[in-house]
Design a protein around this motif. Structure first.
Motif, PDB file in Angstrom:
ATOM      1  N   LEU A  56       0.918  -1.320   0.155  1.00  0.00           N
ATOM      2  CA  LEU A  56       0.101   0.018  -0.029  1.00  0.00           C
ATOM      3  C   LEU A  56       1.181   1.243   0.216  1.00  0.00           C
ATOM      4  O   LEU A  56       0.454   2.277  -0.674  1.00  0.00           O
ATOM      5  CB  LEU A  56      -0.808  -0.028   1.192  1.00  0.00           C
ATOM      6  CG  LEU A  56      -2.216  -0.980   1.242  1.00  0.00           C
ATOM      7  CD1 LEU A  56      -2.901  -0.929   2.556  1.00  0.00           C
ATOM      8  CD2 LEU A  56      -2.938  -1.212   0.092  1.00  0.00           C
ATOM      9  N   PHE A  57       1.956   1.275   0.516  1.00  0.00           N
ATOM     10  CA  PHE A  57       2.620   2.514   0.909  1.00  0.00           C
ATOM     11  C   PHE A  57       4.073   2.548   0.076  1.00  0.00           C
ATOM     12  O   PHE A  57       4.973   3.576   0.150  1.00  0.00           O
ATOM     13  CB  PHE A  57       2.913   2.746   2.347  1.00  0.00           C
ATOM     14  CG  PHE A  57       1.898   2.696   3.359  1.00  0.00           C
ATOM     15  CD1 PHE A  57       0.457   3.134   2.774  1.00  0.00           C
ATOM     16  CD2 PHE A  57       1.723   1.961   4.436  1.00  0.00           C
ATOM     17  CE1 PHE A  57      -0.611   3.006   3.627  1.00  0.00           C
ATOM     18  CE2 PHE A  57       0.636   2.002   5.276  1.00  0.00           C
ATOM     19  CZ  PHE A  57      -0.479   2.304   4.913  1.00  0.00           C
ATOM     20  N   ILE A  95       4.616   5.212  -2.305  1.00  0.00           N
ATOM     21  CA  ILE A  95       4.741   6.640  -1.723  1.00  0.00           C
ATOM     22  C   ILE A  95       5.554   7.039  -0.776  1.00  0.00           C
ATOM     23  O   ILE A  95       6.093   8.173  -1.092  1.00  0.00           O
ATOM     24  CB  ILE A  95       3.033   6.789  -0.620  1.00  0.00           C
ATOM     25  CG1 ILE A  95       1.788   6.492  -1.321  1.00  0.00           C
ATOM     26  CG2 ILE A  95       2.942   8.149  -0.361  1.00  0.00           C
ATOM     27  CD1 ILE A  95       0.719   6.126  -0.726  1.00  0.00           C
ATOM     28  N   HIS A 127      -0.684  11.456   1.569  1.00  0.00           N
ATOM     29  CA  HIS A 127      -0.934  10.760   0.224  1.00  0.00           C
ATOM     30  C   HIS A 127      -2.064  10.163   0.390  1.00  0.00           C
ATOM     31  O   HIS A 127      -3.305  10.058  -0.179  1.00  0.00           O
ATOM     32  CB  HIS A 127       0.101  10.142  -0.368  1.00  0.00           C
ATOM     33  CG  HIS A 127       1.492  10.814  -0.614  1.00  0.00           C
ATOM     34  ND1 HIS A 127       1.637  11.368  -1.924  1.00  0.00           N
ATOM     35  CD2 HIS A 127       2.550  11.160   0.230  1.00  0.00           C
ATOM     36  CE1 HIS A 127       2.616  11.896  -1.711  1.00  0.00           C
ATOM     37  NE2 HIS A 127       3.431  11.794  -0.652  1.00  0.00           N
ATOM     38  N   LYS A 128      -2.177   9.016   1.768  1.00  0.00           N
ATOM     39  CA  LYS A 128      -3.501   8.657   1.778  1.00  0.00           C
ATOM     40  C   LYS A 128      -3.901   8.711   3.112  1.00  0.00           C
ATOM     41  O   LYS A 128      -3.307   8.266   4.138  1.00  0.00           O
ATOM     42  CB  LYS A 128      -3.014   6.815   1.789  1.00  0.00           C
ATOM     43  CG  LYS A 128      -2.305   6.479   0.493  1.00  0.00           C
ATOM     44  CD  LYS A 128      -2.380   5.152   0.043  1.00  0.00           C
ATOM     45  CE  LYS A 128      -2.102   4.791  -1.238  1.00  0.00           C
ATOM     46  NZ  LYS A 128      -2.290   3.422  -1.655  1.00  0.00           N
ATOM     47  N   TRP A 153      -6.295   7.962   4.792  1.00  0.00           N
ATOM     48  CA  TRP A 153      -7.044   7.013   5.669  1.00  0.00           C
ATOM     49  C   TRP A 153      -5.739   5.977   6.331  1.00  0.00           C
ATOM     50  O   TRP A 153      -6.104   5.189   7.145  1.00  0.00           O
ATOM     51  CB  TRP A 153      -7.999   5.984   5.074  1.00  0.00           C
ATOM     52  CG  TRP A 153      -7.335   5.681   3.582  1.00  0.00           C
ATOM     53  CD1 TRP A 153      -7.492   6.160   2.575  1.00  0.00           C
ATOM     54  CD2 TRP A 153      -6.360   4.499   3.520  1.00  0.00           C
ATOM     55  NE1 TRP A 153      -6.831   5.584   1.339  1.00  0.00           N
ATOM     56  CE2 TRP A 153      -6.119   4.555   2.213  1.00  0.00           C
ATOM     57  CE3 TRP A 153      -5.971   3.660   4.437  1.00  0.00           C
ATOM     58  CZ2 TRP A 153      -5.170   3.547   1.682  1.00  0.00           C
ATOM     59  CZ3 TRP A 153      -4.776   2.589   3.723  1.00  0.00           C
ATOM     60  CH2 TRP A 153      -4.723   2.781   2.487  1.00  0.00           C
ATOM     61  N   ALA A 154      -4.740   6.424   6.047  1.00  0.00           N
ATOM     62  CA  ALA A 154      -3.533   5.325   6.780  1.00  0.00           C
ATOM     63  C   ALA A 154      -3.466   5.437   8.074  1.00  0.00           C
ATOM     64  O   ALA A 154      -2.833   4.329   8.671  1.00  0.00           O
ATOM     65  CB  ALA A 154      -2.372   5.641   6.085  1.00  0.00           C
ATOM     66  N   VAL A 213      -6.202  -2.321  -2.386  1.00  0.00           N
ATOM     67  CA  VAL A 213      -6.244  -2.504  -1.049  1.00  0.00           C
ATOM     68  C   VAL A 213      -6.779  -4.201  -0.707  1.00  0.00           C
ATOM     69  O   VAL A 213      -6.171  -4.744  -0.057  1.00  0.00           O
ATOM     70  CB  VAL A 213      -7.449  -1.735  -0.106  1.00  0.00           C
ATOM     71  CG1 VAL A 213      -7.503  -2.217   1.128  1.00  0.00           C
ATOM     72  CG2 VAL A 213      -6.823  -0.204  -0.348  1.00  0.00           C
TER      73      VAL A 213
END
Lengths: 268, 268, 268, 268
Positions: free
Chosen positions: A153-154, A157, A191-192, A194-195, B99
């Protein structure tokens, strides 16, 4: 007294044991001094000489122990420990690899095997490990799963933290220790947004499991050590013994009464 | 032996159970490997193939368990857990959401349900939660109240930390873990020098409550596990039994004496 | 049934108590929502209306309790707590001070007094404080002494951390929590290289005292809660009772034997 | 009543003891105030005067104690503590060394010896130290070994953290407390990517040993304090006493029966 017994007597002499401890401490200090350029310039020769003498003493002492105890030598794991450390210390003399040279200081660990109270502490520490195996396994599993998710996911980023699985594992271990996790999370959240869910869930779960790991160790330790608990059974044992005596006497009383009863009709 | 019983025997076979654990571990590793661009380039096809085979095995095993235990299957919460994980694993195959793909690694959690000792550890962890509900509620209430106050008072001064309630909640959670709180406090104190009152009160109170949360867990754990405590009642029970025997013998003695007494006037 | 009793019955009705808890929770949420500019623009009027209604309900409920319990009302400290919170909530309506407006959320603390299990938790937390007074005193003394020393020695070197006593106190509290102390120490050590002595001694001592504070709390908690310990005395009590019965019977036996003995010379 | 006894009575008077405590507190506050340039400008003379008066009172009180208790004075270690603090306080008056002037605040530590409950807390803290000696030794050994390795391996890469042994020791102590270790590790890992092994092993081992140090303290504390445990032996002692009485009575019964038996053949 055979030669073997004489060597054993020397090795078990308290003064000899203290001398060995002294050599270990002195050697640990000289290896420490070797890291100082200032001291090496002035007393480098002396430091190296002490180091070589100490190593010689260790080798002789180990050989003496091997001679004195023969096969019994290999039964005590601490002897294996000493043998490995001395063997490793003998290797780097041949090659100039910096890592091996740095590991020479591990010789100071011989202090643990030479001082009985330290030996006991380390023994207790190691004895606590198997009981924690399941929780440690769970913790490792959690970190691994979190690292895979974080990499996917990251990874693109914040590549300096999560680009590959090993780096993610390192970052997540760091986060679990609570070091600087706010910054890592904020970098990702730019960037995200909701992280935060990921980080807060990870922190709560890993802390909770680590806390229970800790509790497992404490509970184990308390059950092992508790002397108050073990003293009581002896108290109770005394009570039981006394009670058994009472019982036996009553048996004798009952027996006699019965005998009397059996005799009495005839008597009277 | 019916088909159902045969399937059950196979499922409960130790080798089969170990094989399933092996598949879980291998699958967890291959999903981890998929995060590496290097490995994907070289062995991507193989990794995907293993992944699909593992998923097939999980599905078959789950179906077999459902067939073998029927309604009993749904009584064990661990089966629900496995079913949900396999179901989730089957979904992302259809859609390419990143996700959901990342969550595929959650499949590794099946290790917990497959290894009995891990199952027990997780069970113990979850069993500890209800006893902590009140303290957790108090902690959440405290963070919420502190976040509302911080948003109102510091929201305009340090907007990157306290501009909205969710961000304040995140910042205060971070402060509670002790991460970098000094900097946050100093940023605020540049404008409102009295803000240290808020931060120190918050840290002391949240740490104190968290500490008591921790103690609640420890005390619970100790009361549950303590075997030394439970061994003693048996000791005491032995004492009580012996004492009861003594008592019964005395009753017999007294009875006989009374009989003798009743008889003796007539005799003599 | 008098009016007073009727009010009391209503207040002690479970549904009424749950309704009050609901009002507290809803009010806490609306106050939280008021921090959002977005929500205030759209539903500001509604939020303020709910707030006023909730405050009215609290006031009425408190008045009802005062009417129902009269002087008994003032005996329960939780009633004082509620009264103060409602009183504070009524004040800010008159003045626009931002701090007082922010403190309106403290009304959410009424949740603690309204939910019995939370009340108990807070009671237990407060009960733990007196036992820790001496250690807390020692900790405060240590921080104070360290702050005076730090201000005198480092005040001119790192003025942004140690220029005045209050700032030193804040910095040393921060260091005690382990936050960023390495940087603070390094800033000082650039000018006074021996400053590590101060920081390491301070950290070791404050951590050790804080650790013992923690242990005092745990030990207190364990002694209070331990139910296994208290169950045993009853077991022992049973043993003692049985033993007393044995003793009494032996007394009767001895008495009879003596009577017989006294009689027998005459008989025979 | 001799002069010695009269002085002793005065010293043991509660009001006098409270007055001394008050002087200590006031003096601690004035020394704290002296750190403020603002207060020194306005009330510097007053602060210095109070300081001198307080020191005079301490000296007089100590002399009085020495006169009243004579040799017994030197038996209580707390008296030595007070004597050293007052002696140190008298020195800096002669020289203007800044460090010694800063240490004047240590006088506030007299509060510990003057307040009995604090004295007890400190006594308990110190009593806990010997039991932890082995684990502390192990921890120091570990940090030392790690520091030597780190100096040799990372000394040239990150000289500002590891250039010399003392700096490495400081850095590794900082890492053990968990402060900012991620950054230190990352600086090193830029040059030696495998350095994570060193840091993670070091953190895991030092945390584990520190955790066990902590557990040793808790276990010690629990064994010392536990009053529930100590109350039971008395219960058991009562049981044992009763049982002894039972036994004695049975002995008397048996004795009589035997006497009767011996007499009876002759009688009948």
């Amino acid at each position: 007294m055979s030669g073997q017994e004489r060597v054993r007597a020397v090795l078990e002499n308290r003064l000899v044991q203290r001398a060995v401890i002294l050599v270990i401490v002195v050697n640990a200090i000289t290896i420490g001094c070797e890291t100082s350029a200032y001291l090496m310039e002035r007393a480098g020769g002396l430091l190296h000489a002490i180091d070589r003498v100490a190593l010689a003493i260790f080798t002789v002492e180990l050989a003496a122990r091997l001679y004195a105890y023969r096969t019994a030598f290999f039964r005590d794991p601490w002897n294996w420990f000493d043998a490995v450390i001395v063997a490793v210390a003998l290797i780097p003399a041949s090659g100039p690899t910096s890592v091996l040279r740095a590991l020479r200081i591990l010789r100071a660990l011989r202090l643990v095997s030479a001082v009985p109270s330290m030996r006991r502490v380390v023994g207790a520490l190691l004895a606590a490990v198997p009981g924690m195996a399941s929780i440690i396994g769970l913790l490792v599993l959690m970190i691994y799963i979190a690292a895979v998710i974080a990499t996917k996911l990251f990874g693109e980023i914040v590549p300096e933290r999560f680009d590959e699985l090993p780096r993610s594992l390192f970052t997540l271990f760091q986060i679990m220790t609570g070091d600087d996790w706010g910054n890592v999370a904020q970098e990702v959240m730019e960037h995200k947004p909701w992280a935060w869910i990921f980080f807060i869930v990870y922190i709560l779960m890993s802390t909770f499991v680590a806390l229970n790991l800790f509790i497992a160790v404490v509970v184990n330790a308390m059950n092992d050590v508790d002397p108050a608990e073990t003293s009581e059974p002896t108290e109770l044992a005394a009570v039981k013994q006394e009670l058994a005596a009472v019982n036996a006497k009553l048996d004798r009383l009952l027996m006699r009464e019965r005998q009397e009863e059996l005799r009495s009709p005839a008597d009277r």
